[in-house]
Design a protein around this motif. Structure first.
Motif, PDB file in Angstrom:
ATOM      1  N   THR A   1      -6.786  -3.083   8.031  1.00 18.21           N
ATOM      2  CA  THR A   1      -7.102  -2.861   6.629  1.00 18.21           C
ATOM      3  C   THR A   1      -6.206  -3.754   5.773  1.00 18.21           C
ATOM      4  O   THR A   1      -4.975  -3.654   5.854  1.00 18.21           O
ATOM      5  N   ILE A   2      -6.827  -4.632   4.986  1.00 18.71           N
ATOM      6  CA  ILE A   2      -6.059  -5.452   4.041  1.00 18.71           C
ATOM      7  C   ILE A   2      -5.789  -4.595   2.808  1.00 18.71           C
ATOM      8  O   ILE A   2      -6.720  -4.118   2.150  1.00 18.71           O
ATOM      9  N   LEU A   3      -4.527  -4.379   2.510  1.00 16.60           N
ATOM     10  CA  LEU A   3      -4.166  -3.513   1.397  1.00 16.60           C
ATOM     11  C   LEU A   3      -4.614  -4.108   0.068  1.00 16.60           C
ATOM     12  O   LEU A   3      -4.662  -5.343  -0.085  1.00 16.60           O
ATOM     13  N   PRO A   4      -4.947  -3.282  -0.917  1.00 16.72           N
ATOM     14  CA  PRO A   4      -5.480  -3.793  -2.186  1.00 16.72           C
ATOM     15  C   PRO A   4      -4.465  -4.567  -3.020  1.00 16.72           C
ATOM     16  O   PRO A   4      -4.843  -5.318  -3.913  1.00 16.72           O
ATOM     17  N   ALA A   5      -3.177  -4.387  -2.730  1.00 18.56           N
ATOM     18  CA  ALA A   5      -2.131  -5.113  -3.451  1.00 18.56           C
ATOM     19  C   ALA A   5      -0.992  -5.387  -2.480  1.00 18.56           C
ATOM     20  O   ALA A   5      -0.760  -4.601  -1.541  1.00 18.56           O
ATOM     21  N   PRO A   6      -0.271  -6.498  -2.645  1.00 20.66           N
ATOM     22  CA  PRO A   6       0.846  -6.787  -1.746  1.00 20.66           C
ATOM     23  C   PRO A   6       1.943  -5.744  -1.871  1.00 20.66           C
ATOM     24  O   PRO A   6       2.168  -5.191  -2.950  1.00 20.66           O
ATOM     25  N   LEU A   7       2.637  -5.496  -0.785  1.00 22.17           N
ATOM     26  CA  LEU A   7       3.694  -4.495  -0.778  1.00 22.17           C
ATOM     27  C   LEU A   7       5.024  -5.042  -1.292  1.00 22.17           C
ATOM     28  O   LEU A   7       5.957  -4.272  -1.516  1.00 22.17           O
ATOM     29  N   ALA A   8       5.102  -6.361  -1.463  1.00 23.76           N
ATOM     30  CA  ALA A   8       6.327  -6.980  -1.975  1.00 23.76           C
ATOM     31  C   ALA A   8       5.983  -8.407  -2.382  1.00 23.76           C
ATOM     32  O   ALA A   8       4.841  -8.859  -2.237  1.00 23.76           O
ATOM     33  N   SER A   9       6.967  -9.126  -2.877  1.00 24.30           N
ATOM     34  CA  SER A   9       6.762 -10.515  -3.284  1.00 24.30           C
ATOM     35  C   SER A   9       6.537 -11.393  -2.056  1.00 24.30           C
ATOM     36  O   SER A   9       6.903 -11.017  -0.932  1.00 24.30           O
ATOM     37  N   PRO A  10       5.942 -12.578  -2.232  1.00 24.72           N
ATOM     38  CA  PRO A  10       5.680 -13.455  -1.080  1.00 24.72           C
ATOM     39  C   PRO A  10       6.900 -13.715  -0.188  1.00 24.72           C
ATOM     40  O   PRO A  10       6.769 -13.652   1.047  1.00 24.72           O
ATOM     41  N   PRO A  11       8.099 -13.995  -0.745  1.00 28.05           N
ATOM     42  CA  PRO A  11       9.240 -14.265   0.141  1.00 28.05           C
ATOM     43  C   PRO A  11       9.668 -13.088   1.009  1.00 28.05           C
ATOM     44  O   PRO A  11      10.429 -13.270   1.963  1.00 28.05           O
ATOM     45  N   GLN A  12       9.193 -11.896   0.710  1.00 29.51           N
ATOM     46  CA  GLN A  12       9.593 -10.711   1.466  1.00 29.51           C
ATOM     47  C   GLN A  12       8.620 -10.349   2.581  1.00 29.51           C
ATOM     48  O   GLN A  12       8.830  -9.360   3.288  1.00 29.51           O
ATOM     49  N   HIS A  13       7.589 -11.165   2.772  1.00 28.67           N
ATOM     50  CA  HIS A  13       6.535 -10.745   3.701  1.00 28.67           C
ATOM     51  C   HIS A  13       6.924 -10.846   5.178  1.00 28.67           C
ATOM     52  O   HIS A  13       6.362 -10.118   6.000  1.00 28.67           O
ATOM     53  N   TRP A  14       7.828 -11.722   5.531  1.00 27.91           N
ATOM     54  CA  TRP A  14       8.315 -11.710   6.917  1.00 27.91           C
ATOM     55  C   TRP A  14       9.016 -10.380   7.208  1.00 27.91           C
ATOM     56  O   TRP A  14       8.758  -9.742   8.226  1.00 27.91           O
TER      57      TRP A  14
END
Length: 345
Positions: free
Chosen positions: A66-79
């Motif tokens: 499931t692709i969440l409707p909004a990111p859970l954090a900013s792009p640099p935090q995705h790792w």
């Protein structure tokens, strides 16, 4: 007459049928994906959504994403979102965390290539051969790596072809490698995300911006970036990851892991690159049709960048050894040779 026993039997049959029908759903592994581009972006529509569909298909519905409707954090935090299990699957740019991923800087230097599929496949092979056991990548299952086929130099008001044209011009850029490159050319680097480029150009805060050709169109910058300077081997590049939380991956059944292995790795990396290879020519055609000036960098400007490249590589070799890469030059040579072979296919 329907007896009490008959009613009980029918009820039992109905309950059993319902349990049977819902059992696969109840036992399905539902994974969450955090993504930070809008749902209209081609990375979402043409890469991420097909990936979720393929995972469901090859596991026969036992694993869904499931692709969440909004990111859970900013792009640099995705790792970190994936490594710590806040999200199960994420994607992002390695050099959003430049110190962690020193080992991959070489692929963002000038001259990394302009065929994104060949780049992405070469980077995957390089990662597998030289970096899969590097501590920087602990905690995740690498699903794919990718590149975007060469970023270029774009200006709002003049053609940029020579080293003198670059000097003292303010360019938006997105990372430390681009910053070093621009500074060495005598330009003024201004750090900001691509999403801020339009307002910065319109207000005169910057004179130009670094992008792939496709992102000029996809970020709707055609009105403020009219002049485009193309380097035949790319002015710079970017390296991307698609990763899954390591513990979540380990928790999947052997059957499902084997099924998913068949659609990730080099195959998924190639799919990343193909999407960029489709986008960039279409963008060039659109910009040319709108009267934009698209020129090649002069031999003098290319030579200046090549000199900077040599210095960047020399500096990186020492840093990469400190980051646990035994033979950085061998890794760089492997990438270049692999890319050249794949681009020529």
């Amino acid at each position: 007459m329907i007896t009490f026993t008959t009613k009980m039997l029918r009820g039992a049959i109905t309950a059993t049928a319902l349990m049977t029908a819902t059992a696969p759903l109840a036992s399905a592994e539902v994974l969450t994906m955090s993504s930070w581009v809008p749902p209209t972006h081609f990375i979402h529509t043409d890469f991420l959504v097909p990936l979720t569909e393929k995972i469901a298909e090859v596991t026969e519905g036992r694993v869904t994403v499931t692709i969440l409707p909004a990111p859970l954090a900013s792009p640099p935090q995705h790792w970190e979102l994936a490594r710590t299990g806040v999200a199960d699957i994420t994607w992002g740019n390695f050099t959003y965390e430049p110190e962690r991923f020193v080992s991959l800087w070489f692929a963002e230097f000038p001259n990394a290539g302009t065929n994104a599929e060949a780049q992405s496949r070469a980077l995957w092979q390089t990662y597998q051969t030289f970096l899969a056991d590097n501590a920087a990548f602990d905690g995740v299952k690498m699903l794919a790596v990718g590149m975007f086929g060469g970023g270029q130099l774009h200006h709002g008001s003049k053609s940029v072809t020579s080293p003198d044209d670059v000097k003292n011009q303010k360019f938006r850029m997105g990372g430390p490698i681009q910053e070093k490159l621009l500074s060495a050319l005598g330009a003024v680097p201004v750090a900001a995300p691509a999403t801020k480029a339009y307002e910065m150009l319109e207000s005169g805060v910057i004179d130009g911006s670094l992008h792939t050709m496709e992102s000029v169109v996809n970020f709707r910058l055609e009105d403020v970036l009219k002049y485009h300077t193309v380097f035949p081997k790319g002015f710079y590049d970017a390296t991307f990851f698609v990763v899954m939380n390591g513990a979540k991956w380990d928790g999947l059944s052997d059957q499902d892991k084997a099924a998913i292995e068949g659609i990730i790795g080099e195959e998924l990396s190639a799919a990343w690159g193909r999407n960029f290879d489709l986008q960039s020519p279409a963008a060039i055609e659109k910009l040319a049709a709108e009267g934009h000036e698209i020129v090649e960098a002069s031999p003098e400007l290319v030579a200046a960048v090549d000199t900077i490249y040599d210095t960047m590589v020399a500096d990186w070799i020492g840093a990469a050894k400190g980051a646990g890469v035994e033979d950085p030059q061998a890794m760089l040579d492997f990438y270049n040779e692999t890319y050249t072979a794949l681009a020529g296919e």
